[in-house]
Write a protein that holds these residues in place. Structure first.
Motif, PDB file in Angstrom:
ATOM      1  N   ILE A   1      14.656  -8.783   6.029  1.00  0.00           N
ATOM      2  CA  ILE A   1      13.429  -8.310   6.579  1.00  0.00           C
ATOM      3  C   ILE A   1      12.313  -8.296   5.577  1.00  0.00           C
ATOM      4  O   ILE A   1      11.465  -7.511   5.392  1.00  0.00           O
ATOM      5  N   GLN A   2      12.703  -9.021   4.456  1.00  0.00           N
ATOM      6  CA  GLN A   2      11.898  -9.220   3.353  1.00  0.00           C
ATOM      7  C   GLN A   2      10.341  -9.397   3.725  1.00  0.00           C
ATOM      8  O   GLN A   2       9.505  -8.822   3.349  1.00  0.00           O
ATOM      9  N   TRP A   3      10.514 -10.394   4.693  1.00  0.00           N
ATOM     10  CA  TRP A   3       8.920 -10.593   5.141  1.00  0.00           C
ATOM     11  C   TRP A   3       8.275  -9.522   5.727  1.00  0.00           C
ATOM     12  O   TRP A   3       7.024  -9.463   5.803  1.00  0.00           O
ATOM     13  N   VAL A   4       8.960  -8.473   6.458  1.00  0.00           N
ATOM     14  CA  VAL A   4       8.200  -7.329   6.873  1.00  0.00           C
ATOM     15  C   VAL A   4       7.982  -6.510   5.921  1.00  0.00           C
ATOM     16  O   VAL A   4       6.754  -6.091   5.680  1.00  0.00           O
ATOM     17  N   ARG A   5       8.791  -6.326   4.694  1.00  0.00           N
ATOM     18  CA  ARG A   5       8.217  -5.510   3.687  1.00  0.00           C
ATOM     19  C   ARG A   5       7.017  -6.238   2.945  1.00  0.00           C
ATOM     20  O   ARG A   5       6.147  -5.486   2.711  1.00  0.00           O
ATOM     21  N   ASN A   6       6.912  -7.282   2.989  1.00  0.00           N
ATOM     22  CA  ASN A   6       5.935  -8.182   2.358  1.00  0.00           C
ATOM     23  C   ASN A   6       4.358  -7.856   3.049  1.00  0.00           C
ATOM     24  O   ASN A   6       3.455  -7.854   2.513  1.00  0.00           O
ATOM     25  N   ILE A   7       4.777  -7.852   4.354  1.00  0.00           N
ATOM     26  CA  ILE A   7       3.533  -7.445   5.145  1.00  0.00           C
ATOM     27  C   ILE A   7       3.163  -6.187   5.003  1.00  0.00           C
ATOM     28  O   ILE A   7       2.039  -5.684   4.868  1.00  0.00           O
ATOM     29  N   LEU A   8       4.089  -5.220   5.200  1.00  0.00           N
ATOM     30  CA  LEU A   8       3.687  -3.692   5.205  1.00  0.00           C
ATOM     31  C   LEU A   8       3.257  -3.225   3.774  1.00  0.00           C
ATOM     32  O   LEU A   8       2.476  -2.373   3.706  1.00  0.00           O
ATOM     33  N   TYR A   9       3.863  -3.654   2.589  1.00  0.00           N
ATOM     34  CA  TYR A   9       3.590  -3.243   1.424  1.00  0.00           C
ATOM     35  C   TYR A   9       3.020  -4.042   0.074  1.00  0.00           C
ATOM     36  O   TYR A   9       2.522  -3.758  -0.704  1.00  0.00           O
ATOM     37  N   CYS A  10       3.075  -5.197   0.500  1.00  0.00           N
ATOM     38  CA  CYS A  10       2.534  -6.272  -0.577  1.00  0.00           C
ATOM     39  C   CYS A  10       1.439  -7.067  -0.248  1.00  0.00           C
ATOM     40  O   CYS A  10       1.225  -8.215  -0.848  1.00  0.00           O
ATOM     41  N   GLY A  11       0.789  -6.851   1.217  1.00  0.00           N
ATOM     42  CA  GLY A  11      -0.469  -7.582   1.324  1.00  0.00           C
ATOM     43  C   GLY A  11      -0.284  -8.959   1.727  1.00  0.00           C
ATOM     44  O   GLY A  11      -1.305  -9.649   1.912  1.00  0.00           O
ATOM     45  N   LYS A  12       1.061  -9.584   1.955  1.00  0.00           N
ATOM     46  CA  LYS A  12       1.330 -10.795   2.524  1.00  0.00           C
ATOM     47  C   LYS A  12       0.713 -10.898   3.855  1.00  0.00           C
ATOM     48  O   LYS A  12       0.632  -9.744   4.525  1.00  0.00           O
ATOM     49  N   GLU A  13       0.118 -11.864   4.261  1.00  0.00           N
ATOM     50  CA  GLU A  13      -0.722 -12.260   5.573  1.00  0.00           C
ATOM     51  C   GLU A  13      -1.936 -11.373   5.619  1.00  0.00           C
ATOM     52  O   GLU A  13      -2.575 -11.246   6.854  1.00  0.00           O
ATOM     53  N   LYS A  14      -2.359 -10.598   4.700  1.00  0.00           N
ATOM     54  CA  LYS A  14      -3.378  -9.721   5.041  1.00  0.00           C
ATOM     55  C   LYS A  14      -4.679 -10.260   5.557  1.00  0.00           C
ATOM     56  O   LYS A  14      -5.186  -9.599   6.101  1.00  0.00           O
TER      57      LYS A  14
END
Ligand code: M7G
Length: 330
Positions: free
Chosen positions: A158-171
């Motif tokens: 679920i790295q992709w989920v953390r990327n969205i929630l905390y790292c601004g991925k897909e923002k």
């Protein structure tokens, strides 16, 4: 690396699945020695019904900064959509033929291509053609077989989920983000959506809280939270898409079993039936029904319920013991 570059290096190994109804094809291959999965899906026609259409003076409409092909019935030109017809046959008043589609990468792409790279065995097994079974998961089976599996799936997967929630991925694509810690969530286009066609609109709402892996973890204390989420999704989405989709045209649901064990909610256009088993009974549970059931399930909520669903033979849970449990049932 860019998807164009990666796809150009894809070395085909075998066809995982092909579905003539929803017009999808999944291929297993490798890119520079690592496994990769490519799935392609023919897109829906980008047509806005006359009833939804803008005043006829506007031919192109801007949607999220992209131009969007609209057609104002009755001036819709079939010859702009289909070119180069080749006759198959005709009989009396009936004619059938093959044609080429006029396509445009910005406004009318012909295909949506997804790549998973490097793909894990879990990914490959999920996409692979397999036999499916209906199972009934009791609370005891959950604790003994499913819970340990879920815990093993909450790391890198679920790295992709953390990327969205905390790292601004897909923002850049986020539809709405609520950062309030208790009710927080991020609503964004699902990777299943082409991002263009409202008929196939598909969004995903990922909650910020990390204490809920799946439907199983919901109980009556979560009712006010889910109820507020439900209301927000049904109001904010039509607003965001300028009422090109109405509140009651959204199918809002969760999956059990999901592929990713961090609680998230699927939102799709009710018109969109081309989602395979993703909206089928035995996989999708409507959010409204989840909330309603929580009112009757007692303090332990879904932890106390036997949940029926459909699972593929390739799923690790089938091998981890669900198979044997099913054999005991009849
Ligand atoms: P699920 O029920 O856990 O799995 O839903 P499944 O429907 O794939 O079986 C996860 C949802 O998140 C799916 O609808 C995926 O298409 C979507 N999704 C998965 N990934 C890896 C991504 C991603 O990286 N970005 C976005 N936007 N959506 C994703």
């Amino acid at each position: 690396s860019s998807i164009t570059y990666l796809v150009s290096r894809f070395a085909f190994v075998r066809v995982l699945a092909s579905d003539p109804q929803i017009k999808t094809l999944s291929l297993l291959g490798s890119i520079d020695g690592q496994q990769a999965i490519i799935s392609v899906e023919k897109t829906a026609f980008p047509v806005i019904q006359a009833t939804d259409a803008e005043p006829s003076s506007k031919k192109q409409k801007l949607v999220d900064g992209k131009s969007f092909l609209t057609c104002q019935s009755p001036t819709f030109d079939i010859n702009e959509l289909v070119t180069s017809l080749k006759v198959i046959n005709h009989n009396d008043i009936y004619h059938w033929s093959l044609g080429l589609l006029e396509q445009n990468l910005e406004t009318n792409p012909a295909v949506k291509l997804n790549l998973v790279y490097p793909a894990t065995t879990t990914h490959i097994k999920k996409y692979d053609t397999q036999k499916y079974h209906f199972v009934q998961e009791t609370p005891e089976v959950y604790t003994r077989i499913v819970k340990p599996y879920i815990e093993s799936m909450q790391g890198d997967r679920i790295q992709w989920v953390r990327n969205i929630l905390y790292c601004g991925k897909e923002k850049e694509n986020v539809v709405f983000r609520e950062d309030n810690s208790e009710y927080g969530y991020v609503l964004l286009p699902d990777m299943k959506w082409d991002g263009i066609n409202i008929d196939s609109l598909y969004l995903v709402a990922i909650v910020l809280r990390t204490d809920i892996a799946s439907l199983r973890d919901l109980n009556e204390t979560h009712i006010p939270w889910l109820e507020s989420l439900r209301k927000e999704l049904r109001t904010k989405i039509p607003q965001h898409y300028e009422n090109r989709i109405a509140s009651d045209e959204l199918r809002i649901f969760v999956h059990y079993q999901p592929s990713y064990y961090h609680f998230h909610i699927h939102v799709a256009n009710i018109k969109h039936s081309g989602l395979g088993d993703g909206i089928a009974a035995g996989k999708a549970v409507l959010l409204e029904d989840v909330i309603e059931q929580l009112k009757y399930l007692g303090p332990d909520g879904f932890a106390n319920k036997t949940i029926g669903y459909v699972i593929g033979e390739n799923h690790d849970l089938w091998r981890a013991g669900l198979k044997e449990e099913q054999e005991k049932l009849l």
